[in-house]
Structures are given as structure tokens and as C-alpha cells.
Design a protein around this motif. Structure first.
Motif, PDB file in Angstrom:
ATOM      1  N   ARG A  23     -44.158   2.666 -38.279  1.00 39.00           N
ATOM      2  CA  ARG A  23     -44.067   2.006 -39.587  1.00 39.00           C
ATOM      3  C   ARG A  23     -44.279   0.505 -39.430  1.00 39.00           C
ATOM      4  N   GLU A  26     -47.854  -0.249 -39.170  1.00 40.20           N
ATOM      5  CA  GLU A  26     -48.516  -0.210 -40.482  1.00 40.20           C
ATOM      6  C   GLU A  26     -48.320  -1.528 -41.223  1.00 40.20           C
ATOM      7  N   GLU A  29     -50.428  -4.226 -39.579  1.00 39.65           N
ATOM      8  CA  GLU A  29     -51.839  -4.107 -39.969  1.00 39.65           C
ATOM      9  C   GLU A  29     -52.075  -4.668 -41.371  1.00 39.65           C
ATOM     10  N   THR A  57     -53.084   0.571 -50.330  1.00 38.43           N
ATOM     11  CA  THR A  57     -52.349   0.649 -49.058  1.00 38.43           C
ATOM     12  C   THR A  57     -50.957   0.063 -49.200  1.00 38.43           C
ATOM     13  N   LEU A  61     -47.461   2.162 -48.777  1.00 36.66           N
ATOM     14  CA  LEU A  61     -46.528   1.756 -47.729  1.00 36.66           C
ATOM     15  C   LEU A  61     -45.177   1.360 -48.327  1.00 36.66           C
TER      16      LEU A  61
END
Length: 110
Positions: A23, A26, A29, A57, A61
Motif C-alpha cells: 500500500r 502505491e 507511486e 487512481t 486508493l
């Protein structure tokens, strides 16, 4: 990434420990590719300015993060140029927001 890197994750987080590094990757990123700036609105509120192309995204998330860490509130808006993502926590979790702010700042492009 070691478990030491995750020391700021509170007990209230229900994400399985083995999934936490993934996580964070993520989020890293997202910060590296879409974060244009951040502002501390209040002690319990952080605002990220994101590239609008990252909206899908970021929403996905944020939704998954809210599911495991229910103390987070993520609010999306726009200023006509950037996607704004406000991250709010209760006072008891300011240390988590501080750690997230530091992590996102370190991942911002120069």
C-alpha cells in the motif's frame, strides 16, 4: 522497506501487516507521478495538489485506505487546474498525518 518503515502505522489500521508495504508503494507511486504540491491546512488536515489525470487512481486508493483505516477522511475537489485531495484525521492520529506528509514530500518531483 522494512517493518521499521511502518512504525507510524497505528493499531487502528486493519490492513493485514503483509499488505502494508504494498500500500505504501502505491502511495509512493502516486506521489512520484501525480503530486504537484501539498499544504498543511490545519494540524489535522493536509491538502495534496494532484495532476487531474490521476483522479481515478487517487479515488480508488483513497477508498481502499478508508476501508482499512477508518480514521482517515479523504475529500476530493478541484481548483480548475489541479485535483485537490484533502486528507483529514482526528486529533489522536495527527502523528500518522505528519508521517504521511513527510513521506509525500519526499516523493514529490523537484
Amino acid at each position: 522497506m522494512t517493518t521499521k518503515d511502518l512504525g507510524w502505522v497505528p493499531d487502528a489500521c486493519t490492513l493485514p501487516t503483509a499488505e502494508r508495504p504494498l500500500r505504501l508503494i502505491e502511495f509512493d507511486e502516486l506521489f512520484a507521478t501525480a503530486l504537484r504540491g501539498q499544504q498543511r491546512i490545519a494540524k489535522t488536515n493536509l491538502r495534496w495538489r494532484l495532476h487531474p489525470g490521476a483522479e481515478e487512481t487517487a479515488r480508488e486508493l483513497a477508498g481502499r485506505e478508508s476501508a482499512c483505516c477508518s480514521f482517515f477522511t479523504f475529500t476530493f475537489s478541484t481548483d480548475g487546474k489541479d485535483l485537490l485531495l484533502d486528507v483529514t484525521v482526528p486529533g489522536a492520529h495527527v502523528d500518522v498525518l505528519d508521517a504521511l506528509a513527510a513521506r509525500s514530500a519526499s516523493g514529490m518531483p523537484a
